[in-house]
Each structure stands twice: as structure tokens, then as C-alpha cells.
Design an enzyme around this catalytic site. Structure first.
Site, mmCIF file in Angstrom:
data_model
loop_
_atom_site.group_PDB
_atom_site.id
_atom_site.type_symbol
_atom_site.label_atom_id
_atom_site.label_comp_id
_atom_site.label_asym_id
_atom_site.label_seq_id
_atom_site.Cartn_x
_atom_site.Cartn_y
_atom_site.Cartn_z
ATOM 1 N N TYR A 116 -8.304 42.885 -14.808
ATOM 2 C CA TYR A 116 -8.241 41.448 -14.495
ATOM 3 C C TYR A 116 -8.618 41.215 -13.024
ATOM 4 C CZ TYR A 116 -6.197 36.810 -13.656
ATOM 5 O OH TYR A 116 -6.011 35.498 -13.307
ATOM 6 N N SER A 165 -8.563 34.276 -8.435
ATOM 7 C CA SER A 165 -7.133 34.600 -8.390
ATOM 8 C C SER A 165 -6.873 35.398 -7.118
ATOM 9 C CB SER A 165 -6.755 35.464 -9.605
ATOM 10 O OG SER A 165 -5.480 36.049 -9.418
HETATM 11 P P1 NAP Z 1 -3.575 29.579 -19.928
HETATM 12 O O1 NAP Z 1 -2.361 28.729 -19.751
HETATM 13 O O2 NAP Z 1 -3.488 30.822 -20.746
HETATM 14 O O3 NAP Z 1 -4.759 28.648 -20.501
HETATM 15 C C1 NAP Z 1 -6.004 29.236 -20.751
HETATM 16 C C2 NAP Z 1 -6.999 28.169 -21.140
HETATM 17 O O4 NAP Z 1 -8.279 28.796 -21.275
HETATM 18 C C3 NAP Z 1 -6.704 27.532 -22.476
HETATM 19 O O5 NAP Z 1 -7.205 26.219 -22.451
HETATM 20 C C4 NAP Z 1 -7.514 28.401 -23.456
HETATM 21 O O6 NAP Z 1 -7.884 27.709 -24.666
HETATM 22 C C5 NAP Z 1 -8.746 28.660 -22.614
HETATM 23 N N1 NAP Z 1 -9.478 29.887 -22.958
HETATM 24 C C6 NAP Z 1 -9.028 31.161 -22.969
HETATM 25 N N2 NAP Z 1 -10.037 31.994 -23.303
HETATM 26 C C7 NAP Z 1 -11.131 31.225 -23.518
HETATM 27 C C8 NAP Z 1 -12.475 31.488 -23.924
HETATM 28 N N3 NAP Z 1 -12.906 32.745 -24.191
HETATM 29 N N4 NAP Z 1 -13.328 30.445 -24.067
HETATM 30 C C9 NAP Z 1 -12.902 29.174 -23.815
HETATM 31 N N5 NAP Z 1 -11.651 28.861 -23.428
HETATM 32 C C10 NAP Z 1 -10.769 29.882 -23.287
HETATM 33 O O7 NAP Z 1 -4.144 30.064 -18.497
HETATM 34 P P2 NAP Z 1 -3.932 29.460 -17.022
HETATM 35 O O8 NAP Z 1 -2.782 30.134 -16.402
HETATM 36 O O9 NAP Z 1 -3.992 27.978 -17.068
HETATM 37 O O10 NAP Z 1 -5.231 30.059 -16.297
HETATM 38 C C11 NAP Z 1 -6.395 29.295 -16.055
HETATM 39 C C12 NAP Z 1 -7.264 30.069 -15.065
HETATM 40 O O11 NAP Z 1 -6.542 30.286 -13.853
HETATM 41 C C13 NAP Z 1 -7.705 31.453 -15.560
HETATM 42 O O12 NAP Z 1 -9.022 31.711 -15.151
HETATM 43 C C14 NAP Z 1 -6.736 32.380 -14.840
HETATM 44 O O13 NAP Z 1 -7.273 33.682 -14.681
HETATM 45 C C15 NAP Z 1 -6.573 31.659 -13.525
HETATM 46 N N6 NAP Z 1 -5.350 32.034 -12.802
HETATM 47 C C16 NAP Z 1 -4.135 31.770 -13.325
HETATM 48 C C17 NAP Z 1 -3.009 32.133 -12.607
HETATM 49 C C18 NAP Z 1 -1.604 31.885 -13.101
HETATM 50 O O14 NAP Z 1 -0.659 32.399 -12.510
HETATM 51 N N7 NAP Z 1 -1.415 31.105 -14.152
HETATM 52 C C19 NAP Z 1 -3.143 32.789 -11.373
HETATM 53 C C20 NAP Z 1 -4.408 33.050 -10.885
HETATM 54 C C21 NAP Z 1 -5.517 32.661 -11.604
HETATM 55 P P3 NAP Z 1 -6.855 27.625 -25.955
HETATM 56 O O15 NAP Z 1 -5.802 26.600 -25.574
HETATM 57 O O16 NAP Z 1 -7.716 27.179 -27.086
HETATM 58 O O17 NAP Z 1 -6.288 29.008 -26.117
#
Ligand code: NAP
Length: 254
Positions: free
Chosen positions: A163, A149
Site C-alpha cells: 500500500y 497517503s
Molecule cells: P473507503 O471508506 O474504503 O472508500 C473507498 C471508496 O473507493 C468507496 O467509494 C469504494 O466504492 C471506492 N473504490 C474502492 N475500490 C475501487 C475501484 N477499484 N474502483 C472504483 N472505486 C473503488 O476508503 P477511504 O478511507 O475513504 O479512502 C479514500 C482514499 O483515501 C483512498 O485512496 C485511500 O488510500 C486514501 N487514504 C485513506 C486514509 C484513511 O485513513 N482513511 C489515509 C490515507 C489515504 P464502493 O463504495 O462501491 O466500495
């Protein structure tokens, strides 16, 4: 990567049921990859993602596996190996914010929850991926993409140092793995998204927070999960054959 090049290739994507992970799973499937993905608890979202992969004409395997538990991660990789018999790319995407918490309220249980999922989870996944891919252990080489991130270099949002620090560890892990795994035929990179429109922001105000912060991004908007997925699929493909140890920002300039 062209459809011909990627046909028959297999990827594992953690956290593929929703958000950025789902976009990556679908992007890879549309490019001809079969995909095994994990989820934590949202069975409906996982089934929906799997159905969309099959609609794109590729095979999907959805596995409930908590990345914070090493035995779950081992089961995820062995189930994928059993079904597909090969592994060409692994995207360590699953992650959590861990809510907002001031450093004055730092607490071991909370910190362990965030670091177990974001940091130890990535270690478990890259370890299993390396075992299956290593050319020194009978594998055919492959690609690892870690989801970091921009928080790793900005410090993240207010009261989210936990985080930001967990993503800083992902950057360092990526640089260390790039050195260690090159002789094993494995390319390793990280993608650092900025503000991307997914449900992860429910941890700190959801759409309201995204709307408030959008004007602070140089491009004056939040990004979409597809905009991150396109970069991940590029890194997984042969067009990125000399990109290794890179920390690639996908952040609209943030
Ligand atoms: P999200 O919409 O909350 O989706 C999270 C995903 O991860 C879901 O599929 C969830 O499964 C799964 N998950 C959560 N905890 C888990 C665990 N302990 N074991 C296995 N699966 C798990 O998040 P996102 O925004 O797509 O983020 C994805 C990645 O991108 C993360 O690493 C996040 O830190 C990074 N990121 C996101 C952003 C942003 O702005 N969105 C920015 C920078 C980095 P369930 O569906 O079963 O809950």
C-alpha cells in the site's frame, strides 16, 4: 471558493460513494459544484450520496466504474461529459489497502490487485481528465487532486509495504504531472491523509486499530473525512491558484 465562483462548475470524484470520497463530493456540492462520482459495487451508498448532493441543490451522477479497468474509466468520463458538458476538477480518490501481507508472502496477483486499483487507476483517470481539460486541446484548463497517503513517506502500517509503495507512486505521478500539465492550464496536487476514520481500516482491525494508533498521532486523535475534504475543495478552488505540484499532509502531525 465562494458559491458564486463555483456555480456551474463540474467535478469528477472517484470512489465517491463512501468515506473520504463521499465527504469530498458533498463538500463540493455545498460549494456549488455539480458532481459526477464513481463507485465500485456499493449501490446503496452511491444512491445515498447522490441523494445528499441533490438535497444540497446540485446535480449528481453516480457511475459504477472500476478504476482498475481503463474501459470503465473512459465510460465514466464520457458519461460525465455527456451529462454536464464540461470538467473543471477531477479528484482521483478511489483506493484500496489490499489487506496485510508480509513481504515473505509477496505474490503477483495480490500486488497487481493493489497497483491496478491505486496506481494504474489513477493514471487512467488523470489521462482522461487531462484530455478533457487541456487548453491545448480545446479545454478550459482545470484542477487535478490525487489522493496519496502519509504512508508514502512513513512506509505505512506493518505488513502494508504494498500500500505504501502504491501511494509513493501517486506522489511521483503528481510531481511528474505538475511539470507536464502546467502548459495545458491544469494544476495538479496531492493530498496525503494520515489516520482518517473510514471503513478502509476494516483491512487491518477497524475501530480497534484506530483507537490503538490515535495516541501515536502528535494531535492524539484520528481525523475525519470532512477534514480531508475541506483541503481538497480548497485545492480545487481559485484560492489555491498558485499551489501546484504540492504534496499536502492532512495528518495531525503524523
Ligand atoms: P473507503 O471508506 O474504503 O472508500 C473507498 C471508496 O473507493 C468507496 O467509494 C469504494 O466504492 C471506492 N473504490 C474502492 N475500490 C475501487 C475501484 N477499484 N474502483 C472504483 N472505486 C473503488 O476508503 P477511504 O478511507 O475513504 O479512502 C479514500 C482514499 O483515501 C483512498 O485512496 C485511500 O488510500 C486514501 N487514504 C485513506 C486514509 C484513511 O485513513 N482513511 C489515509 C490515507 C489515504 P464502493 O463504495 O462501491 O466500495
Amino acid at each position: 471558493m465562494s458559491d458564486i465562483e463555483s456555480k456551474g462548475r463540474v467535478a469528477i470524484v472517484t470512489g465517491g460513494s463512501r468515506g473520504i470520497g463521499r465527504a469530498i463530493v458533498l463538500m463540493l456540492a455545498r460549494e456549488g459544484w455539480d458532481v459526477c462520482f464513481s463507485y465500485l459495487s456499493n449501490v446503496n451508498a452511491a444512491n445515498e450520496t447522490a441523494a445528499l448532493v441533490e438535497k444540497a441543490g446540485r446535480k449528481a451522477l453516480a457511475v459504477q466504474a472500476d478504476v482498475a479497468k481503463q474501459q470503465d474509466v473512459r465510460r465514466l468520463f464520457s458519461q460525465s461529459q455527456k451529462m454536464f458538458g464540461r470538467l473543471d476538477a477531477m479528484v482521483s480518490n478511489a483506493g484500496v489497502v489490499g489487506g496485510t501481507r508480509s513481504i515473505f508472502d509477496a505474490d503477483a496477483e495480490h500486488l497487481r490487485g493493489v497497483f491496478d486499483a491505486n496506481v494504474l487507476g489513477s493514471f487512467y483517470c488523470v489521462s482522461e481528465a487531462a484530455k478533457q481539460m487541456s487548453t491545448q486541446r480545446g479545454g478550459r484548463g482545470g484542477v487535478i487532486v490525487n489522493m496519496s497517503s502519509v504512508a508514502a513517506r512513513t512506509g505505512g502500517m506493518m505488513n502494508e509495504a504494498h500500500y505504501a509503495a502504491s501511494k509513493g507512486a501517486i506522489d511521483s505521478l503528481t510531481l511528474g504531472l505538475a511539470r507536464e500539465l502546467a502548459p495545458h492550464g491544469i494544476r495538479v496536487n496531492a493530498v496525503r491523509p494520515g489516520l482518517i476514520d473510514t471503513e478502509i481500516h476494516e483491512a487491518h482491525g477497524g475501530q480497534e486499530t484506530l483507537a490503538r494508533l490515535a495516541p501515536t498521532v502528535p494531535m492524539a486523535r484520528v481525523g475525519s473525512a470532512d477534514e480531508v475534504a475541506r483541503v481538497v475543495s480548497f485545492l480545487c478552488g481559485s484560492q489555491a491558484s498558485y499551489i501546484h505540484g504540492a504534496l499536502l499532509d492532512v495528518s495531525g502531525g503524523r
